[in-house]
Design a protein around this motif. Structure first.
Motif, PDB file in Angstrom:
ATOM      1  N   SER A   8       0.828  -1.199   0.000  1.00 50.19           N
ATOM      2  CA  SER A   8       0.000   0.000   0.000  1.00 50.19           C
ATOM      3  C   SER A   8       0.864   1.252   0.000  1.00 50.19           C
ATOM      4  CB  SER A   8      -0.915  -0.022   1.219  1.00 50.19           C
ATOM      5  OG  SER A   8      -1.480   1.236   1.427  1.00 50.19           O
ATOM      6  N   HIS A  12       0.981   4.084  -2.811  1.00 45.00           N
ATOM      7  CA  HIS A  12       0.703   5.499  -2.568  1.00 45.00           C
ATOM      8  C   HIS A  12       1.859   6.376  -3.011  1.00 45.00           C
ATOM      9  CE1 HIS A  12      -2.793   4.294  -0.219  1.00 45.00           C
ATOM     10  NE2 HIS A  12      -3.170   5.557  -0.298  1.00 45.00           N
TER      11      HIS A  12
ATOM     12  N   SER B  37      -5.406   6.625   4.174  1.00 45.93           N
ATOM     13  CA  SER B  37      -5.507   6.011   2.846  1.00 45.93           C
ATOM     14  C   SER B  37      -4.521   4.849   2.728  1.00 45.93           C
ATOM     15  CB  SER B  37      -5.238   7.075   1.789  1.00 45.93           C
ATOM     16  OG  SER B  37      -5.272   6.511   0.507  1.00 45.93           O
ATOM     17  N   THR B  40      -5.831   2.035   4.752  1.00 46.48           N
ATOM     18  CA  THR B  40      -6.996   1.442   4.086  1.00 46.48           C
ATOM     19  C   THR B  40      -6.557   0.475   2.999  1.00 46.48           C
ATOM     20  OG1 THR B  40      -8.211   3.476   4.447  1.00 46.48           O
ATOM     21  CG2 THR B  40      -9.079   1.989   2.782  1.00 46.48           C
ATOM     22  N   TRP B  41      -5.638   0.951   2.199  1.00 48.09           N
ATOM     23  CA  TRP B  41      -5.206   0.094   1.097  1.00 48.09           C
ATOM     24  C   TRP B  41      -4.442  -1.117   1.619  1.00 48.09           C
ATOM     25  CZ3 TRP B  41      -6.900  -0.287  -3.620  1.00 48.09           C
ATOM     26  CH2 TRP B  41      -7.612   0.813  -4.133  1.00 48.09           C
ATOM     27  N   ILE B  44      -7.032  -3.462   2.626  1.00 46.74           N
ATOM     28  CA  ILE B  44      -7.698  -4.043   1.454  1.00 46.74           C
ATOM     29  C   ILE B  44      -6.841  -5.166   0.863  1.00 46.74           C
ATOM     30  CG2 ILE B  44      -8.435  -3.564  -0.915  1.00 46.74           C
ATOM     31  CD1 ILE B  44      -9.172  -0.713   0.076  1.00 46.74           C
ATOM     32  N   ILE B 193     -13.466   6.854  -0.684  1.00 49.12           N
ATOM     33  CA  ILE B 193     -14.176   6.106  -1.732  1.00 49.12           C
ATOM     34  C   ILE B 193     -13.704   4.656  -1.812  1.00 49.12           C
ATOM     35  CG2 ILE B 193     -14.553   5.983  -4.224  1.00 49.12           C
ATOM     36  CD1 ILE B 193     -14.522   9.076  -4.185  1.00 49.12           C
ATOM     37  N   PRO B 194     -12.393   4.376  -1.906  1.00 44.79           N
ATOM     38  CA  PRO B 194     -11.969   2.972  -1.924  1.00 44.79           C
ATOM     39  C   PRO B 194     -12.358   2.251  -0.636  1.00 44.79           C
ATOM     40  CG  PRO B 194     -10.127   4.423  -2.387  1.00 44.79           C
ATOM     41  CD  PRO B 194     -11.242   5.281  -1.957  1.00 44.79           C
ATOM     42  N   ILE B 197     -16.054   1.235  -0.879  1.00 43.88           N
ATOM     43  CA  ILE B 197     -16.254   0.143  -1.843  1.00 43.88           C
ATOM     44  C   ILE B 197     -15.669  -1.153  -1.296  1.00 43.88           C
ATOM     45  CG2 ILE B 197     -15.608  -0.685  -4.138  1.00 43.88           C
ATOM     46  CD1 ILE B 197     -15.649   2.233  -5.042  1.00 43.88           C
ATOM     47  N   ALA B 198     -14.434  -1.065  -0.789  1.00 38.76           N
ATOM     48  CA  ALA B 198     -13.778  -2.276  -0.278  1.00 38.76           C
ATOM     49  C   ALA B 198     -14.539  -2.834   0.910  1.00 38.76           C
ATOM     50  CB  ALA B 198     -12.349  -1.949   0.121  1.00 38.76           C
ATOM     51  N   LYS B 201     -17.525  -4.787  -0.344  1.00 45.10           N
ATOM     52  CA  LYS B 201     -17.103  -6.027  -1.006  1.00 45.10           C
ATOM     53  C   LYS B 201     -16.585  -7.043   0.026  1.00 45.10           C
ATOM     54  CE  LYS B 201     -15.191  -8.467  -4.552  1.00 45.10           C
ATOM     55  NZ  LYS B 201     -15.345  -9.767  -3.890  1.00 45.10           N
TER      56      LYS B 201
END
Lengths: 370, 235
Positions: A8, A12, B37, B40-41, B44, B193-194, B197-198, B201
């Motif tokens: 991640s 980024h 962010s 979050t990723w 995910i 937003i991600p 959505i994530a 899902k």
């Protein structure tokens, strides 16, 4: 988890790096350089207000008429010109032919023209003088023969004034002439406007014409008259012909500034100001007795048109142009409106704006009154 | 004069410049949102990978389980290994079964109850692991826009104060401050937003996996209960 966190972070970092490169600065909008247009809102009044100046001169910040050469300053002068006296006579271009015309011009009104001429000419110009000497000559001649007038002669330096007197046998004309002289004396030095000088001869002339026309004609004047009869005579130019002053015309106001765009006179606009309009409205409202006890108010709205002359006096009967009725309360309302105008009749309005109030339309509406 | 005025803000309008111009509160908000962010990723990626693994593990286990292999044998192979998903449920149930029979428990009802409890526990533990960080995604999804908006409001506030100080209302003066403030909202939305959505899902995926495991637990519980009954009837 560690692996995904590093993934991640790497992602980024990559996105940010890409963003810094590609999303750096958006291209600035293309602004074409358009010259800005200054817009002024000019009320109509300003257009009708004209400063004294030259019609052909370019616009200048400081209003000034065409410059004059003479340096001496005449008090209270309004018209720009090289004259020593202030007159609103238009400027006639060449002074040369006029001395010749001087002799020819008088005939339509021969005697009165001669009289003012000697009074003014000595001040204004040296040229006409040599022409005139023959005129005063006939005047002294009759004097000793008919009437010895010791009172008038020392008072007046004008020999011309004395000339008609011998012809007049009646005392009335003499009295008038005697009255006129002191007035002339006082008025002459500072100003010699054309209208002031003219009426006097007219009065005396009638007396002369009635009594002593055939007897009085001197050979010189009669010959001049005949000449002028032969010459072309334009009735429209009587005023100009009667004026015996130097024909170059113009006023006595001096100007040294650069000429700027403007009119012949300074005018204060043509429209009635709000105050003047209010004053008129108030005056009419005071004269108006509203018809009472009527339920149909719509019929009571009356528009009246009336004409005024220059002194503010009503010309003719006010005319109802809308509203009112031929009978009943409508008629009462219309008549009351007409009566109000007639009652208020001499209106005191600014004379220089006469064009705007020569014809007035007034709306009488009772609903405005309560 | 005009050209200079137009060129100057354009040069300073890159994202980095906007960030550097910003107020420290706005900077803090932006950095926090960037961190959110990143996290979050990370979640995910982690979840996607772990769910994929779990799915394949479930498939493999079901294959082995229904291959007709003896349960004792299966337990022996799985017990010394680290298990996930159905495996751990199976192991937990078998362990309880074994313990009860080794100690010679008499009541079949108590045994059944204890096995169910053990399986429930194992299932809950698995679910916890599955849904572990989804809550963070939900939080980011709902809160990040507000955080970004907060940064924007602060940024616009300070830029208006600056405008009031400079006594000029030209758009060229107003624009950079507002653009810089809006960057905070942009980053907030970028994180949110991600995340939203994530979250949707992944939580539905987790629900599916949980359903499969619960189904297996019920089935296994039924099998064990049959076995208990047979044993009680035999003894």
């Amino acid at each position: 988890m560690k692996a995904s966190l590093t993934t991640s972070l790497a992602l980024h970092a990559a996105v940010l790096a890409f963003g810094l490169v590609s999303l750096s600065a958006p291209a600035a909008f293309e602004v074409s350089e358009v010259e800005s247009l200054p817009v002024d809102i000019v009320p109509l009044e300003e257009l009708t207000q004209i400063q004294q100046g030259d019609k052909k001169a370019p616009m200048n910040e400081k209003p000034a008429p065409t410059p004059t050469q003479r340096p001496d300053i005449v008090a209270d002068a309004r018209e720009v010109g090289e004259n020593s006296v202030d007159t609103d006579k238009p400027i006639t271009p060449d002074p040369k032919p006029t001395p010749v015309d001087n002799a020819a011009a008088p005939p339509p009104a021969p005697k009165p023209a001669e009289k003012p001429a000697p009074q003014e000419t000595p001040k204004e110009e040296p040229k006409p003088e040599p022409v005139k000497p023959p005129e005063p000559k006939p005047a002294p001649k009759p004097e000793p023969v008919k009437e010895p007038q010791p009172v008038q002669k020392p008072a007046d330096q004008k020999p011309a004034e004395a000339k008609p007197e011998p012809a007049k046998p009646d005392a009335v004309a003499e009295a008038i002439a005697a009255e006129d002289k002191p007035a002339e004396q006082s008025s002459l030095p500072d100003r010699a406007p054309a209208p002031q000088a003219r009426p006097k001869p007219a009065e005396t002339q009638t007396a002369k014409a009635a009594d002593s026309k055939p007897a009085q004609k001197t050979p010189a004047s009669s010959s001049a008259q005949q000449k002028s009869d032969d010459k072309d005579f334009n009735a429209d130019e009587i005023a100009a012909l009667l004026d015996k002053r130097k024909p170059s015309g113009g006023g006595a106001k001096r100007s040294t500034e650069q000429a700027s765009l403007g009119g012949r006179k300074t005018t204060g606009g043509n429209r009635l100001s709000q105050n003047e309009m209010d004053a008129l409205r108030q005056k009419l409202g005071g004269c108006w007795s509203i018809p009472a006890g009527v339920d149909d108010a719509a019929m009571l709205k009356v528009s009246v048109r009336f004409r005024l002359d220059r002194s503010g006096v009503l010309e003719g009967r006010p005319e109802v142009i809308s509203g009112g009725a031929s009978s009943g309360p409508g008629r009462t309302a219309a008549e009351s409106a007409v009566r109000a105008v007639q009652k208020c009749a001499p209106f005191n309005l600014p004379a220089d704006k006469y064009d705007s109030w020569s014809e007035v339309v007034v709306n009488f509406d009772p609903s405005d009154m309560f | 004069m005009e050209n200079i005025a137009l060129a100057e803000p354009a040069a300073n309008l890159s994202i980095w410049a906007l960030f550097m111009q910003a107020n420290w509160v706005v900077k803090l908000v932006m950095i926090g949102l960037l961190g959110a962010s990143v996290w979050t990723w990370a979640i995910i990626f982690d979840k996607v990978v772990s769910y994929g693994r779990m799915r394949s593990a479930l498939n493999r286990f079901e294959q082995i389980f229904w291959s007709g292999q003896s349960l004792e044998e299966l337990y022996r192979t799985l017990s010394d290994r680290k298990t996930t998903g159905m495996g751990s449920i199976f192991v937990a149930a078998m362990r309880e079964w074994k313990k009860s029979f080794e100690k010679g428990a008499k009541s079949p009802h108590g045994l059944q109850m204890r096995i169910d409890k053990a399986m429930d526990l194992a299932l809950t533990r698995e679910m916890e692991r599955l849904e572990g960080n989804l809550g963070f995604l939900a939080t980011i999804g709902s809160a990040a826009p507000f955080i970004g908006l907060f940064g924007t409001v602060i940024g616009i506030m300070t830029s208006f104060q600056a405008i009031a100080g400079s006594k000029s209302t030209s758009l060229a003066v107003v624009a950079p401050g507002i653009a810089e403030a809006l960057l905070a909202t942009a980053i907030g939305l970028l994180a949110a937003i991600p995340a939203v959505i994530a979250y949707n899902k992944l939580s539905s995926d987790a629900g599916k996996l949980a359903g499969r495991m619960e189904g297996f637990a019920d089935e296994f519980s039924a099998i064990l209960s049959r076995q208990i009954d047979e044993k009680v009837a035999r003894s």
